[in-house]
Scaffold this motif. Structure first.
Motif: not given
Length: 320
Positions: A168-169, A176-177, A191-192, A209-211
């Motif tokens: 996962i990225i 940097g999203a 991606f998270a 953390l989002v994800g």
């Protein structure tokens, strides 16, 4: 097809990348003499005629030597100009002062713009760089600027060294999203995002953390790693959220200050940097460091520029 020839110039220190580019092109580095006086002034001369030739100056600029290298580059450009070169291209994989691209407080300089002005005044006709910290820096120049991307080389590295099915990225911050999302799309991965909550300016109180990263190999992607403090904290957050392991991939491995200590003491499985910045002497101190060679991208861009071909192919495709 061009009727003049390619002349490659490089400094006498930190020229490993120039040597790799030279080998790939089959073109030897031009003989130059650089003398540093006791008062630190630099004397420079070119050992052969470059009249009406296509000049490419390859300059790796890393931590601790930035200002010396900038002046050295300007002197080299001006020497080529006064020697009647047809065109002078500065190959700057890591553009110096790229983070000072705006006036973020009162009475602050926009040093990236100053860099652009100095290069142009010295006699530079074209600039080639890689993964600019802010793309709008290209607008600071009145000459052509080609901003190459490390993404194709990073995609190739991930496919060759990581099990894609469990990867996962991760973007280490909101800024940097877009980069992380683009890489995730190329690899067909999720991606998270790690969100930094700040108690006050320049002080991260906590990272959220989002994800979902449960049982995943997390690949943190960023454009540069300086002291690596953010990467180390991000790795802690990801492992606390049940990630399997954490790898960081950055384009410019500045690795200044306590960077090596931070990496060695962190939970990062490895930190992968391209060789835009010279850090060969740090490899023995840190077994977790790995390198992605981008000399092929630079060599192909030089060949295409010299022959008047488009280099947009390199934006999406890795070289062999």
């Amino acid at each position: 097809m061009a009727t003049n020839s390619i002349k490659l110039l490089a400094s006498d220190t930190h020229n490993a990348l120039a040597e790799l580019v030279s080998k790939r092109l089959g073109t030897p580095l031009t003989n130059v003499a650089i003398k540093r006086d006791s008062n630190k002034e630099v004397s420079f001369s070119i050992g052969e005629s470059i009249r009406d030739e296509d000049i490419f100056i390859i300059m790796q600029i890393g931590s601790g030597i930035v200002n010396d290298k900038v002046i050295e580059l300007l002197i080299m450009i001006n020497a080529c100009k006064t020697a009647s070169a047809r065109r002078i291209t500065a190959i700057l994989p890591n553009f110096p002062y790229a983070r000072q691209d705006r006036k973020d407080k009162s009475r602050a300089p926009i040093t990236a713009k100053l860099m652009a002005d100095m290069l142009t005044t010295a006699g530079c006709d074209h600039v080639v760089t890689m993964d600019l910290h802010a793309s709008q820096i290209q607008g600071f120049f009145d000459i052509p600027v080609d901003n190459l991307y490390a993404e194709p080389s990073v995609v190739k590295y991930i496919r060759e060294t990581v099990n894609i099915d469990e990867a996962i990225i991760i973007s280490p911050d909101a800024g940097g999203a877009k980069r992380a999302a683009g890489l995730a799309d190329r690899l067909d991965l999720n991606f998270a995002l790690i969100h930094k909550e700040r108690a006050r300016a320049n002080e991260v109180s906590r990272m959220v953390l989002v994800g979902d990263v449960t049982d995943k190999v997390c690949i943190i992607v960023d454009d540069m790693a300086d002291t690596c403090g953010t990467l180390a904290k991000a790795a802690e957050v990801l492992l606390d959220n049940e990630a399997k392991k954490v790898i960081a991939i950055v384009t410019h491995g500045i690795l200044s200050g306590n960077a090596i200590k931070n990496i060695n003491n962190s939970n990062l499985d490895r930190v992968v940097c391209t060789n835009t910045v010279p850090f060969e002497e740090k490899l023995p101190q840190c077994p977790r460091l790995d390198t992605i060679d981008i000399s092929g991208v630079l060599a192909e861009s030089i060949r295409r520029l010299h022959n008047g071909e488009s280099i947009s192919y390199l934006f999406r495709n890795a070289t062999l």
